[in-house]
Motif scaffolding. Structure first.
Motif, PDB file in Angstrom:
ATOM      1  N   THR A 254      21.429 -38.634 -31.934  1.00 51.03           N
ATOM      2  CA  THR A 254      21.245 -37.666 -32.803  1.00 51.03           C
ATOM      3  C   THR A 254      20.297 -36.687 -32.433  1.00 51.03           C
ATOM      4  O   THR A 254      19.993 -35.294 -33.108  1.00 51.03           O
ATOM      5  N   ASP A 255      18.886 -37.242 -31.906  1.00 45.38           N
ATOM      6  CA  ASP A 255      17.777 -36.736 -31.438  1.00 45.38           C
ATOM      7  C   ASP A 255      18.348 -35.124 -30.704  1.00 45.38           C
ATOM      8  O   ASP A 255      17.387 -34.398 -30.664  1.00 45.38           O
ATOM      9  N   SER A 260      21.858 -31.968 -37.797  1.00 47.66           N
ATOM     10  CA  SER A 260      22.277 -33.253 -37.811  1.00 47.66           C
ATOM     11  C   SER A 260      23.409 -34.139 -38.674  1.00 47.66           C
ATOM     12  O   SER A 260      24.044 -33.072 -38.923  1.00 47.66           O
TER      13      SER A 260
END
Ligand code: ADP
Ligand code: MG
Length: 685
Positions: A254-255, A260
């Motif tokens: 996810t980073d 998001s």
């Protein structure tokens, strides 16, 4: 009643074998071998009100009869009744028949009316000559599922015999349920359905909505539900590798993402993680509309398995879909150091050997392929998760087989089933009752609804003009060529033809082409140029149905849209509307449109909500199916029809639960009664 059919009169080993082919072994089986439909010979239909496809009795006087040659010899007779006329057509006929069919003779015929060259006709109808005013049958005629060498008359005689022994059949449904729903007891329901009495409301019976039929359909649905519940309970007791992780890899994933996760994605990822942390197999269905971001959810589940030291497998029903998944998964996973193996049917022997060795040796942590992945010689080092992209193509039996395949050291892998398009609630409740369900009910932000229009092929030039205009505004477009044939070669040909003519028509544009027959490297380079804006118009086959993501592409033209199903059209359309400019989809069709094709195109114009589209799809396909079939999606029922009977489904579910709680001893016999004929259920259940 559980005695073998051989106790019945006239049933020897030969007949017993034929009955066995229909799944009939016991007298009870025979009683639950229900009529598929009924023939209505109880009234004479005026010819003037007859429509194509109607089956029934007509009566009239022969006006004209002759033997003609139209490619072959045939006997034609024209029959009229004052309200209209029909043609009787015989390709095989005896001299006696020919002599009987002469002007002035009064005939009664039974058959199906079809549209002929000169009005409605009956081909090879049953017929006999009658006097004016002779009586018709007073009951509907049941038509049973039959098999070669075993005809309606024998089946009727055998059921007569079985019905005579009916009084010893136990009723497994809780007594309160039937009374509450106004449904008759088992015995009278069976008698009515096999031998409808003369005073029965005919329309209700032909429609399958008579209380006797509803009672049996209800029982069948309960049995079906129980069999899935039993299956699920058994699987839930099996051991599975518990996948308990901190989520380090998931965090890394996810980073790296430029966006998001949506709230819905996060929730479903948590649901999957909680399931997989348990030492029993997860069985979960993940649904979401096109573009909801299901892939990332599946990637997240795989990462958790990998972090816990296990492997994951991803399966798709077709090679093209599997390939798309392979690219998507690799794109997400390899930067995290997770190796993905590709098990394709097209690999060279050497490449396949290497991929298999990677999987068996544990070097590859995730394997992607078609279902062939699980067939034959594929062995995993330590598989913990199977992701199945299902697309409505699997039934419960295939799912079971896959569960078995993954079974090593006595532990079953967790299973995540994803569907490409939403499943209507009624279908999901029945077909997927053995699974828990999660819904990704939120689209990523920034999507703009797609404006959809249907345009006749005759206005193709205007559509081409429109592409020009869109490109002039800096946008990009898809031109999708469709063929119903699965043949990649034909599809590729159609796309090449369209490519040639569009390149001609739009010389100032840069036009690209992708189809399934191109080398992966060429395909990738075309796609990359489309993504970077180097290609303005992409001509493609339905290979772009999945996985392609170019936000700047805001116009899609789907050629021959009338040939595709609703779900597929919706899926295709999902490729546009991913950016912030308003997008449009042009459904180009070739007139004349059939009724159902028009309804499909109308539905797409009316809504972009996949769940709503799924519901319409089921409505259109259900009743549109040939009368008398019992098939909806992957489900086969003897008498139930989940569309027609959907009002009972909630009650079915409650009843199944109450049987499990309060009458557990009724469960097995009930399943046995309705599902014994199907071997697979017998084995897995
Ligand atoms: P589908 O549910 O139809 O399989 P995908 O998983 O293919 O959808 O995702 C569609 C596109 O949306 C992909 O390009 C993906 O990268 C993107 N996407 C997924 N999740 C998000 C998100 N939370 N925000 C923005 N884009 C997302
Ligand atoms: Mg997808």
């Amino acid at each position: 009643m559980t005695e073998s059919v051989t106790v019945l009169k006239g049933v020897g080993p030969k007949l017993a074998e034929k009955l066995e082919r229909l799944g009939i072994r016991s007298v009870t089986d025979l009683l639950f071998h229900l009529p598929l439909r009924y023939q209505d010979r109880t009234r004479v239909i005026p010819m003037g009100s007859l429509r194509p496809g109607d089956e029934g009795v007509v009566e009239g006087v022969v006006e004209h009869a002759e033997v003609v040659y139209r490619g072959r010899r045939m006997l034609l007779a024209r029959l009229a009744d004052g309200t209209g006329s029909v043609t009787l057509r015989f390709f095989h006929f005896s001299t006696a028949q020919q002599q009987g069919l002469v002007r002035g003779v009064r005939l009664r015929c039974f058959g199906e009316a079809r549209r002929g060259q000169a009005g409605l006709e009956f081909v090879h109808p049953e017929y006999r000559s009658v006097n004016d005013g002779s009586t018709v049958d007073d009951t509907l005629t049941p038509i049973y599922p039959a098999t070669e060498g075993l005809h309606q008359l024998s089946l009727r005689r055998l059921t007569d015999d079985a019905l005579a022994r009916l009084d010893r059949l136990p009723d497994w449904l809780p007594p309160g349920v039937l009374a509450g729903a106004g449904l008759p007891d088992l015995e009278s329901a069976l008698r009515t359905v096999h031998r409808p009495p003369p005073d029965i409301p005919v329309a209700a019976l032909l429609d399958g909505r008579h209380p006797a039929q509803r009672r049996l359909a209800f029982e069948e649905l309960v049995a079906h539900h129980l069999s899935l519940a039993r299956l699920r309970a058994r699987t839930a007791r099996e051991p599975a590798p518990p996948v308990a992780v901190e989520g380090v890899l998931l965090k890394q994933l996810t980073d790296r993402l430029p966006f998001s996760l949506t709230g819905a994605q996060q929730r479903v990822i948590r649901e999957l993680a909680a399931d997989m942390a348990r030492p029993h197999p997860m069985l979960r269905l993940v649904q979401g509309d096109v573009g909801a971001g299901k892939t990332l959810v599946a990637v997240a589940a795989c990462l958790n398995a990998v972090e816990a030291g296990y492997q994951a497998a991803v399966m798709a029903p077709t090679e093209i879909l599997a390939e798309q998944h392979f690219h998507n998964f690799r794109e997400q996973l390899e930067p995290l150091g997770v190796r993905v193996a590709w098990l394709s049917g097209k690999l060279t022997a050497k490449a396949r050997r290497e991929a298999l060795a990677d999987v068996a040796g544990g070097r590859a942590r995730v394997a992607v392929g078609t279902h062939a992945l699980f067939q034959g010689d594929v062995a995993f080092d330590n598989l913990a998760l199977v992701v199945i992209d299902e697309q409505h193509r699997f039934g419960v039996h295939q799912r079971m087989a896959l569960r078995e395949k993954g079974n090593r050291d006595g532990r079953l892998p967790h299973q995540l089933i994803m569907t490409a398009t939403p499943i209507p609630r009624t279908l999901a409740m029945t077909a997927y009752a053995d699974l828990d369900a999660s819904v990704i009910d939120e689209l990523p932000p920034g999507r703009t609804p797609v404006r959809t229009v249907a345009v006749s092929d005759a206005r193709r030039a205007e559509v081409v003009e429109r592409i020009s205009a869109a490109v002039a505004e800096g946008r990009q477009a898809y031109w999708v060529c469709t063929l119903i044939e699965e043949s990649e070669a034909l599809q590729a040909q159609a796309a090449e033809d369209a490519f040639a003519s569009l390149t001609d028509a739009l010389p100032h544009l840069s036009v690209g082409l992708v189809h399934g027959r191109m080398k992966p490297k060429d395909k990738e380079s075309v796609m990359a140029r489309f993504k970077s804006g180097g290609i303005q118009l992409l001509v493609a086959t339905t290979v772009i149905e999945v996985g392609v993501d170019v936000p700047n592409a805001s116009l899609m033209i789907i050629e021959n849209a009338e040939r595709l199903g609703l779900a597929q059209l919706h899926q295709l359309r999902g490729r546009v509307g991913r950016g912030t400019t308003e997008s449009s989809c042009v459904l180009l069709y070739r007139p004349p449109l059939s009724d159902i094709a028009r309804k499909r195109l109308d539905a797409l114009r009316a809504t972009t909500d996949g769940f709503e589209i799924a519901r319409i799809d089921l409505d259109l396909r259900g009743p549109g199916e040939v009368l008398g079939t019992r098939q909806t999606g992957t489900m086969q029922f003897r008498i139930a029809d989940i569309l027609r009977d959907q009002d009972m489904l909630d009650s079915v579910k409650r009843t199944a639960r109450s049987l499990l709680d309060r009458y557990p001893e009724h469960v097995d016999p009930l399943i046995e009664r309705w599902l014994s004929g199907s071997e697979e259920y017998g084995r897995v259940g």
